[in-house]
Design an enzyme around this catalytic site. Structure first.
Site, PDB file in Angstrom:
ATOM      1  N   ASP A  20       0.843  -1.192   0.000  1.00 45.61           N
ATOM      2  CA  ASP A  20       0.000   0.000   0.000  1.00 45.61           C
ATOM      3  C   ASP A  20       0.881   1.247   0.000  1.00 45.61           C
ATOM      4  O   ASP A  20       1.876   1.320   0.735  1.00 45.61           O
ATOM      5  CB  ASP A  20      -0.900   0.006   1.240  1.00 45.61           C
ATOM      6  CG  ASP A  20      -1.918   1.129   1.200  1.00 45.61           C
ATOM      7  OD1 ASP A  20      -2.933   0.977   0.504  1.00 45.61           O
ATOM      8  OD2 ASP A  20      -1.681   2.162   1.866  1.00 45.61           O
ATOM      9  N   ASP A  25      -4.735   2.307  -4.651  1.00 47.17           N
ATOM     10  CA  ASP A  25      -3.296   2.484  -4.418  1.00 47.17           C
ATOM     11  C   ASP A  25      -2.711   1.261  -3.721  1.00 47.17           C
ATOM     12  O   ASP A  25      -1.692   1.357  -3.040  1.00 47.17           O
ATOM     13  CB  ASP A  25      -3.036   3.740  -3.581  1.00 47.17           C
ATOM     14  CG  ASP A  25      -3.673   3.664  -2.189  1.00 47.17           C
ATOM     15  OD1 ASP A  25      -4.690   2.948  -2.042  1.00 47.17           O
ATOM     16  OD2 ASP A  25      -3.149   4.303  -1.256  1.00 47.17           O
TER      17      ASP A  25
END
Length: 365
Positions: free
Chosen positions: A241, A284
Site C-alpha cells: 500500500d 493504491d
C-alpha cells in the site's frame, strides 16, 4: 408537433442506429468502401444482364437503362452519399435502391432463371455483409417494388430458360462476387478477433500500471493456493500500500498520483521472478505473490521493494516533498488459508500492522 419532414423509413432508422455505434473513422470510410463493392457487383451483374439483352434483341431504352445501372449508378450513389447532410442514411437508401434495381431487372430479363436468381440473391447478401441490422429484411420490399415496376414495363413476359451463353456470362458474377464477399467477411472476422484479443487484454491487464487486473490476479492467486494446498512449492502473498497516497493526490494532483502508481508498479516488477505475479488490487494497493518463497525469503524481497520505491520516488522532479514510501504486509500460504480470502486477510492484517507501526516498513502475518 411535426416539422413537415417525413420520418425516416425503418431501414434507414435501423441503419442510422447501428451506424451510431460505429467509430467515426469507420463511418467516414463506409461510402467509399461500398462504392468499390458496388462497382464490382454492378459491373459483374451488368455482364449477365447484357448477355440476356443481346439474346432478346433489346432496344435502346433497355440498353440505356443497362448503362445507367451497370456504369453510372455506382458513381452517382457515391456522389449522393458524400453530398448528403446525413451521408450514412443516404448510403442506406442507396443500398435499398440497389435491391430495387435487382428486382427491376428480373422481369425485364423475362425472368431468365439464373441471372434473375443471382441478382436478387447477391443483392440480399450485400445487405447482410454491411452488418446493419435487418437491412436485408427491409431490402425485400424494395426488390419486390422493383420487380412489380419491371413486370408492368415488360408486360409479364416469362422465359425462364437460361442459355449456355448466359450461364457463362453469369459465372464472373457468381465466382468473383462470392470471393469478394468472402474476403470482406474474412477481414471482418479478423477485426473481431483482434478486438476480442484487445478486450481480453483489458480484462487481464490494468491499463495504468501494466500489472494484472484484480480479477485476473485473483485467478492466478487461487491457482497458486490450490497448488500449495496439494503439496506444491511455498508461496507468500505481499499486500503493498502506498503511504499517504491521498495526500499526494491532493497536494500534487492526480497526474502525479498516476506517476507514483506507475513508479511503484515498475519497481515491484523489477523484483519479481518469472513465476511470480503482481496485480493492482485497489486504487493504491498492490498484491504480489512470490512463488517458491517462504516468509523469511519473501521478507527480504519485500524489504528490497520498499527501499527501491523510496529511492526511485525521491528522484521524481515534480515531488518537492518527502519521498513516496510503501507499507507491505506479507503472509505465507499455510493450512489456515482454506480460501484465497483467508490468505488475503492474513496479509492485510500484516499490512495494517505495518501502517500502525509508522508506515514505510514490512510486517509479517
Amino acid at each position: 408537433m411535426s416539422n413537415g419532414t417525413p420520418p425516416p423509413s425503418p431501414a434507414i432508422a435501423a441503419g442510422a442506429d447501428a451506424l451510431a455505434l460505429v467509430a467515426p473513422e469507420r463511418l467516414a470510410r463506409m461510402p467509399r468502401h461500398i462504392y468499390r463493392l458496388r462497382i464490382l457487383g454492378m459491373g459483374l451483374g451488368g455482364i449477365a444482364i447484357a448477355a440476356v439483352l443481346r439474346e432478346h434483341d433489346a432496344g435502346w431504352p433497355l440498353w440505356t437503362l443497362w448503362a445507367g445501372t451497370a456504369l453510372l449508378w455506382p458513381h452517382l450513389a457515391l456522389w449522393i452519399a458524400l453530398r448528403s447532410a446525413h451521408p450514412y442514411r443516404a448510403e442506406v437508401r442507396n443500398l435499398l435502391f440497389d435491391s430495387l434495381l435487382a428486382g427491376l431487372w428480373a422481369p425485364l430479363m423475362h425472368f431468365d432463371l439464373l441471372p434473375s436468381v443471382l441478382l436478387l440473391t447477391l443483392a440480399t447478401v450485400d445487405k447482410i455483409s454491411t452488418g446493419i441490422p435487418r437491412l436485408w429484411l427491409y431490402s425485400l420490399p424494395a426488390a419486390a417494388a422493383g420487380m412489380a415496376a419491371g413486370a408492368l414495363a415488360s408486360g409479364l413476359a416469362f422465359a425462364p430458360a437460361t442459355s449456355m451463353a448466359v450461364i457463362l456470362a453469369c459465372l464472373p458474377m457468381l465466382l468473383i462476387h462470392t470471393i469478394a464477399v468472402s474476403l470482406a467477411a474474412n477481414r471482418l472476422i479478423g477485426r473481431i478477433r483482434r478486438q476480442n484479443h484487445e478486450l481480453d487484454l483489458l480484462q487481464r491487464i490494468d491499463a495504468l500500471t501494466g500489472l494484472d487486473g484484480r480479477r485476473h490476479w485473483q485467478q492466478r492467486a487461487e491457482a497458486v493456493l490450490r497448488e500449495r494446498q496439494a503439496g506444491g512449492p511455498q508461496a507468500t502473498l505481499l499486500m503493498v500500500d502506498i503511504d499517504r497516497f491521498k495526500q499526494i493526490n491532493d497536494e500534487y494532483g492526480h497526474a502525479s498520483g498516476d506517476d507514483i502508481l506507475r513508479l511503484v508498479a515498475s519497481t515491484l516488477r523489477r523484483r519479481l521472478s518469472g513465476h511470480d505475479c503482481a496485480g493492482r488490487f485497489g486504487g493504491d494497493e498492490f498484491a504480489v505473490i512470490l512463488h517458491g518463497l517462504g516468509a523469511d525469503s519473501a521478507h527480504a524481497v519485500a524489504e528490497g521493494m520498499r527501499r527501491d520505491v523510496e529511492a526511485a520516488s525521491a528522484a521524481l522532479p515534480h515531488l518537492a516533498g518527502p519521498a513516496c514510501t510503501v507499507s507491505i504486509g506479507l503472509a505465507e500460504a499455510g493450512p489456515r488459508h482454506a480460501r484465497l480470502r483467508d490468505w488475503i486477510e492474513s496479509a492485510d492484517a500484516a499490512l495494517y500492522a505495518a501502517k500502525h507501526a509508522g508506515r514505510n516498513r514490512v510486517a509479517s502475518g
